[in-house]
Design an enzyme around this catalytic site. Structure first.
Site, short mmCIF file in Angstrom:
data_model
loop_
_atom_site.label_atom_id
_atom_site.label_comp_id
_atom_site.label_asym_id
_atom_site.label_seq_id
_atom_site.Cartn_x
_atom_site.Cartn_y
_atom_site.Cartn_z
N LYS A 176 0.85 -1.19 0.00
CA LYS A 176 0.00 0.00 0.00
C LYS A 176 0.88 1.24 0.00
O LYS A 176 1.90 1.28 0.72
CB LYS A 176 -0.90 0.01 1.24
CG LYS A 176 -1.83 -1.20 1.30
CD LYS A 176 -2.89 -1.13 0.22
CE LYS A 176 -3.86 -2.30 0.33
NZ LYS A 176 -4.98 -2.18 -0.62
N ASP A 178 -0.20 0.02 -4.46
CA ASP A 178 -1.64 0.28 -4.47
C ASP A 178 -1.90 1.59 -3.72
O ASP A 178 -1.66 1.68 -2.52
CB ASP A 178 -2.36 -0.88 -3.76
CG ASP A 178 -3.88 -0.73 -3.77
OD1 ASP A 178 -4.38 0.31 -4.22
OD2 ASP A 178 -4.56 -1.67 -3.31
N GLU A 210 -1.86 0.46 -8.60
CA GLU A 210 -3.28 0.14 -8.49
C GLU A 210 -4.04 1.35 -7.97
O GLU A 210 -3.58 2.03 -7.06
CB GLU A 210 -3.42 -1.05 -7.53
CG GLU A 210 -4.83 -1.53 -7.32
CD GLU A 210 -4.85 -2.87 -6.56
OE1 GLU A 210 -3.88 -3.66 -6.71
OE2 GLU A 210 -5.80 -3.11 -5.82
N GLU A 220 -11.57 -2.65 -8.35
CA GLU A 220 -12.36 -3.00 -7.17
C GLU A 220 -13.48 -1.99 -6.91
O GLU A 220 -14.46 -2.33 -6.26
CB GLU A 220 -11.48 -3.17 -5.93
CG GLU A 220 -10.94 -1.89 -5.35
CD GLU A 220 -9.99 -2.12 -4.20
OE1 GLU A 220 -8.82 -2.46 -4.47
OE2 GLU A 220 -10.38 -1.97 -3.03
N ASP A 257 -14.34 -7.33 -9.09
CA ASP A 257 -14.69 -7.51 -7.68
C ASP A 257 -15.95 -8.37 -7.59
O ASP A 257 -16.83 -8.28 -8.45
CB ASP A 257 -14.94 -6.13 -7.05
CG ASP A 257 -15.22 -6.22 -5.57
OD1 ASP A 257 -14.27 -6.08 -4.78
OD2 ASP A 257 -16.39 -6.43 -5.18
N HIS A 292 -9.77 -8.54 -7.51
CA HIS A 292 -9.60 -7.97 -6.19
C HIS A 292 -10.10 -8.96 -5.15
O HIS A 292 -11.16 -9.55 -5.32
CB HIS A 292 -10.43 -6.67 -6.08
CG HIS A 292 -10.54 -6.13 -4.69
ND1 HIS A 292 -11.76 -6.01 -4.05
CD2 HIS A 292 -9.60 -5.70 -3.83
CE1 HIS A 292 -11.55 -5.48 -2.85
NE2 HIS A 292 -10.26 -5.29 -2.68
#
Lengths: 435, 435
Positions: B219, B247, B273, B300, B323, B350
């Protein structure tokens, strides 16, 4: 001690409009015009009302969303909220758990709209001004502070927004006077619902012209033969000089839209509204290229400023139809108006429904006075039902909205109407169920 | 007499994951992984379970939306529903009043997903097959009938969809065998949450490689210096041959994304992402052009097939992350997989959250066997928490998902877990409130 927001109440208000086929279109054959009606209260007894419009079933879901957001609002000092309404909006749309439900779209965003609109109503009352005037008298810097630029900067910077507002500043006083004297142009959808007979269509179209409207709108998209016939009838009824817009309410795919509009072209429709999915930016751009000189109009289902940004970047619309409660209320609509001004696209707000005329008139008038600085090509939708339920109903005369003068956003329902139409326990719904 | 659907139950299930900072990212600092957990029952005692994932507060709003949709479902003959699941989806997303709440986005669409997923689970149980196999053994014509082409035809026609599926048909048996023998590639986000210490990041990254993963995800997006440092640490820990995705969870504007990724480039991120708003198709396209050869991944929060269509048309993504419950469940995801195959874009679903790994593995495996016919560049997210609450938890070995064999969609919660985590009255929440 600071005056706190002590309550954010949400009521489920519904009108059984499906009984009359008012409001019927290709995608909404039997709407019950409804509102998630929000009342914000402060410890000192101040009040603000706002609403998010829905069409019946599911209004209770938006009510539930308001209740979820209410926890972020109650207890806040009202002066702090009003001093930074940009931050207040970001608080509602940026909650780390609730934003998962959107983000910034659908039910949770409409709920945010209802709350934001109620707070603007409270602000207007506090200042003793209708919201259009409250906004139109704000300093450009303050207006820019309302905008969340996080995802907008590639299309509109704070500096550009400020420039747009400063450019309009010298003419504010003159345009305010003209607005107070002449009102703002309206158009009417009253003649054009799909459920109406030919006779009613023709009669209402002629009445609209007699009333001073220069643009009327017809719903299309259910049956092509029918649409050709109805548009021809309308054209014959109003003559060549009145504009007739058509509205497909998302009924078509991209190629289908182009084909259908080819058949309607001989009767010179002015714009085609919602030809396809409201999410389909590239599809709208393709339709627009194919159907010119007919204009493409859309916006009542464009769910936030990031989508409006792209519709403008992609050249996907000629007419921007902002909505009072699809995007997150007055605050986000300031951003939408600035985007429209940047791209030079006229704003013709979506209205009708319940309370939409009441609310969007403020946005169009603010835009005219202080943002675009022009009424060129701009016209606000008008439909003549349900206004009697509001304490400060719109006044349309000679095809023009008269500027509201009462403080606030004009979104307050009469107490007796709200009580009678509360779902499911108001008198109207108890009677309907008893039939 | 026909077997009817007699109940659509919705439960508000929440796990207090925010206590451990599992799942923390730039936009979701303290999620409580939650699910709107739907159980569909028939008069003959058949059952199906599905869920829509949320991150805590507001899960009750999605529950309310399921209850609104339930009225459209109870009383339907189950065989009719299963015989035309395309029509069933359109029934849920096309209700003339409820669609106003979307259309096809946000809370109302996630609620539709939970119901659709539960019905697929029921279908799989009835046929005695895991859903991936149920789908992978369907005739191409039947699969095409699941798709709502209304707004897709400008990018994918029914004929093209059929051609894609027919092309994959001869290899189905061989790929099914390989899938059963080898499983399907996974990647892990376990090391990369923002709340973790450097020591934990490095340790978990090394463990992931030792476990057989060849792609891990970090992340980013809260602080650029921190991100550079963490990515460097991760790169040093795993060496040059392991792919590291990053992400941003929508933290950036378009220009900011490009600048931030320029700083991370020396450590060779594999994909970025959600660099910006999930609604910003044109923004993603601009980022993609600027950051290549780093890939752009998103999905997602892409809320329906019309948005996926445009992301593909605009060349706005390299990696499509569908998703399980943002779009309307298994049925709409068949359309998304067909779109991805048409445009030749790999699908990397996701997952994580609650039950997402369990559900999306079925979609990825179906895609491999019967749609794209390839696992090239395709990898399913894996996060190793909360699986113990499911009756048929995912099994990941050597960095690969093993194909589920139990009938259904693997979305059933253990009864004791569901009871304990029911909000607000389950034992876990009563204890938490008592602290």
């Amino acid at each position: 001690m600071a005056e706190l927001i002590t309550a954010v109440e949400a009521a489920d208000i519904r009108f059984p409009t499906s009984l009359d086929l008012d409001g019927s279109d290709a995608m909404n054959p039997e709407p019950d015009y409804s509102g998630t009606y929000v009342t914000v209260r402060t410890g000192a007894g101040a009040v603000g009302h706002g609403l998010a419009f829905t069409v019946g079933r599911g209004n209770e879901v938006t009510v539930a969303a308001v209740r979820a957001l209410a926890e972020l609002v109650t207890g806040l000092p009202v002066e702090e909220v009003l001093a930074d309404l940009g931050a207040f909006s970001r608080r509602l749309t940026g909650d780390s758990q609730l934003r998962w439900l959107g983000p910034e779209k659908g039910v949770i965003h409409m709920a945010a709209a209802a709350i934001v609109n109620a707070v603007w109503d409270l602000y207007g009352r506090r200042e003793g001004k209708p919201v259009w005037r409250l906004l139109a008298e704000m300093e450009p810097e303050r207006l820019v502070s309302l905008v969340d630029f996080r995802y907008l900067r590639d299309a509109l910077t704070p500096g550009e927004a400020l420039e747009i507002l400063r450019r309009a500043e010298p003419g504010r006083a003159e345009r305010t006077e003209r607005l107070l004297a002449e009102g703002f142009p309206a158009y009417t959808t009253t003649p054009g619902w799909l459920g109406y007979s030919d006779e009613k269509l023709v009669r209402l179209a002629k009445e609209a012209v007699a009333d001073g409207f220069t643009l009327i709108k017809l719903k299309v998209g259910a049956d092509p033969e029918e649409d050709v016939r109805r548009l021809r009838l309308a054209r014959e009824a109003v003559g060549p000089d009145i504009r007739i817009a058509v509205d497909a309410n998302q009924a078509w795919g991209v190629e289908q839209a182009v084909e259908w509009m080819r058949r309607l072209a001989p009767y010179e429709p002015y714009w085609i509204e919602e030809p396809t999915s409201p999410d389909d930016i590239l599809g709208h751009a393709a339709v627009r290229e194919a159907v010119a000189p007919v204009k493409v109009a859309t916006g009542e289902h464009i769910h936030n400023q990031v989508m409006f940004k792209q519709f403008l970047q992609a050249g996907a619309l000629d007419v921007l139809q902002l909505d009072a409660s699809r995007t997150a209320g007055v605050t986000e609509n300031v951003a939408v108006l600035l985007l429209a001004a940047k791209f030079g696209v006229p704003v013709c707000p979506h209205a009708g429904g319940l309370g939409l005329c009441e609310m969007v008139q403020h946005l169009a008038m603010f835009d005219y006075v202080a943002v675009s600085g022009s009424a060129e090509g701009q016209v606000v939708e008008y439909i003549d039902h349900l206004h009697e339920h509001f304490t400060d109903p719109v006044r349309v005369r000679g095809g023009r909205y008269l500027a509201p003068s009462a403080p606030g956003l004009s979104a307050e329902l009469r107490a007796d109407s709200a009580a009678a139409h509360r779902h499911p326990d108001g008198a109207v719904w108890r009677r309907k169920d008893a039939r």
